[in-house]
Design a protein around this motif. Structure first.
Motif, PDB file in Angstrom:
ATOM      1  N   LEU A  12       4.658   2.265 -10.095  1.00  0.00           N
ATOM      2  CA  LEU A  12       4.586   2.403  -8.643  1.00  0.00           C
ATOM      3  C   LEU A  12       3.254   3.010  -8.214  1.00  0.00           C
ATOM      4  O   LEU A  12       2.658   2.574  -7.222  1.00  0.00           O
ATOM      5  N   VAL A  13       2.770   4.010  -8.946  1.00  0.00           N
ATOM      6  CA  VAL A  13       1.474   4.610  -8.623  1.00  0.00           C
ATOM      7  C   VAL A  13       0.365   3.581  -8.767  1.00  0.00           C
ATOM      8  O   VAL A  13      -0.519   3.467  -7.917  1.00  0.00           O
ATOM      9  N   VAL A  14       0.410   2.787  -9.833  1.00  0.00           N
ATOM     10  CA  VAL A  14      -0.603   1.746 -10.043  1.00  0.00           C
ATOM     11  C   VAL A  14      -0.535   0.706  -8.927  1.00  0.00           C
ATOM     12  O   VAL A  14      -1.562   0.305  -8.373  1.00  0.00           O
ATOM     13  N   ALA A  15       0.664   0.263  -8.570  1.00  0.00           N
ATOM     14  CA  ALA A  15       0.812  -0.749  -7.519  1.00  0.00           C
ATOM     15  C   ALA A  15       0.304  -0.241  -6.171  1.00  0.00           C
ATOM     16  O   ALA A  15      -0.418  -0.954  -5.464  1.00  0.00           O
ATOM     17  N   VAL A  16       0.660   0.985  -5.822  1.00  0.00           N
ATOM     18  CA  VAL A  16       0.211   1.540  -4.541  1.00  0.00           C
ATOM     19  C   VAL A  16      -1.303   1.722  -4.533  1.00  0.00           C
ATOM     20  O   VAL A  16      -1.970   1.407  -3.536  1.00  0.00           O
ATOM     21  N   ALA A  17      -1.871   2.196  -5.641  1.00  0.00           N
ATOM     22  CA  ALA A  17      -3.328   2.372  -5.711  1.00  0.00           C
ATOM     23  C   ALA A  17      -4.043   1.033  -5.565  1.00  0.00           C
ATOM     24  O   ALA A  17      -5.048   0.935  -4.846  1.00  0.00           O
ATOM     25  N   LEU A  18      -3.528  -0.011  -6.204  1.00  0.00           N
ATOM     26  CA  LEU A  18      -4.152  -1.333  -6.087  1.00  0.00           C
ATOM     27  C   LEU A  18      -4.033  -1.882  -4.668  1.00  0.00           C
ATOM     28  O   LEU A  18      -5.005  -2.423  -4.125  1.00  0.00           O
ATOM     29  N   ILE A  19      -2.872  -1.767  -4.073  1.00  0.00           N
ATOM     30  CA  ILE A  19      -2.673  -2.296  -2.716  1.00  0.00           C
ATOM     31  C   ILE A  19      -3.578  -1.583  -1.718  1.00  0.00           C
ATOM     32  O   ILE A  19      -4.235  -2.218  -0.885  1.00  0.00           O
ATOM     33  N   VAL A  20      -3.627  -0.258  -1.803  1.00  0.00           N
ATOM     34  CA  VAL A  20      -4.463   0.504  -0.875  1.00  0.00           C
ATOM     35  C   VAL A  20      -5.940   0.185  -1.088  1.00  0.00           C
ATOM     36  O   VAL A  20      -6.696   0.000  -0.123  1.00  0.00           O
ATOM     37  N   GLY A  49      -9.553  -0.138  -7.398  1.00  0.00           N
ATOM     38  CA  GLY A  49      -8.143   0.222  -7.566  1.00  0.00           C
ATOM     39  C   GLY A  49      -7.731   0.294  -9.021  1.00  0.00           C
ATOM     40  O   GLY A  49      -6.936   1.155  -9.403  1.00  0.00           O
ATOM     41  N   VAL A  50      -8.270  -0.604  -9.836  1.00  0.00           N
ATOM     42  CA  VAL A  50      -7.967  -0.563 -11.270  1.00  0.00           C
ATOM     43  C   VAL A  50      -8.489   0.734 -11.880  1.00  0.00           C
ATOM     44  O   VAL A  50      -7.792   1.410 -12.640  1.00  0.00           O
ATOM     45  N   VAL A  51      -9.713   1.093 -11.523  1.00  0.00           N
ATOM     46  CA  VAL A  51     -10.295   2.343 -12.035  1.00  0.00           C
ATOM     47  C   VAL A  51      -9.497   3.542 -11.526  1.00  0.00           C
ATOM     48  O   VAL A  51      -9.172   4.461 -12.291  1.00  0.00           O
ATOM     49  N   LEU A  52      -9.166   3.545 -10.248  1.00  0.00           N
ATOM     50  CA  LEU A  52      -8.396   4.639  -9.668  1.00  0.00           C
ATOM     51  C   LEU A  52      -7.025   4.756 -10.320  1.00  0.00           C
ATOM     52  O   LEU A  52      -6.577   5.864 -10.655  1.00  0.00           O
ATOM     53  N   ALA A  53      -6.346   3.640 -10.515  1.00  0.00           N
ATOM     54  CA  ALA A  53      -5.025   3.667 -11.138  1.00  0.00           C
ATOM     55  C   ALA A  53      -5.103   4.186 -12.566  1.00  0.00           C
ATOM     56  O   ALA A  53      -4.248   4.960 -13.003  1.00  0.00           O
TER      57      ALA A  53
END
Length: 72
Positions: A12-20, A49-53
């Motif tokens: 969920l954290v990865v999905a939200v980070a990518l979407i945002v 987003g990939v890096v952030l996630a």
């Protein structure tokens, strides 16, 4: 690093980070005069987003414990 999370929460954290990140990249690029800027902004947002996630869910302090080998 948020901490050791269950698998569902990490996803969920990865999905939200990518979407945002994708949405904000497209939004920032939307104000550019180039016609393909929104798609390029979305792609740059995806990469960010990939890096952030990765940074959010990766445990940088974990390391494998040394294994003792006993020879008989």
């Amino acid at each position: 690093m948020i901490g050791p999370l269950p698998r569902l929460h990490r996803l969920l954290v990865v999905a939200v980070a990518l979407i945002v990140a994708i949405a904000s990249g497209a939004w920032v690029a939307h104000f550019s005069p180039l016609p393909v800027a929104a798609a390029a902004g979305a792609m740059w947002g995806f990469l960010a987003g990939v890096v952030l996630a990765y940074v959010l869910v990766h445990d940088f302090h974990s390391h494998a414990d040394a294994v003792r080998v006993r020879r008989h």
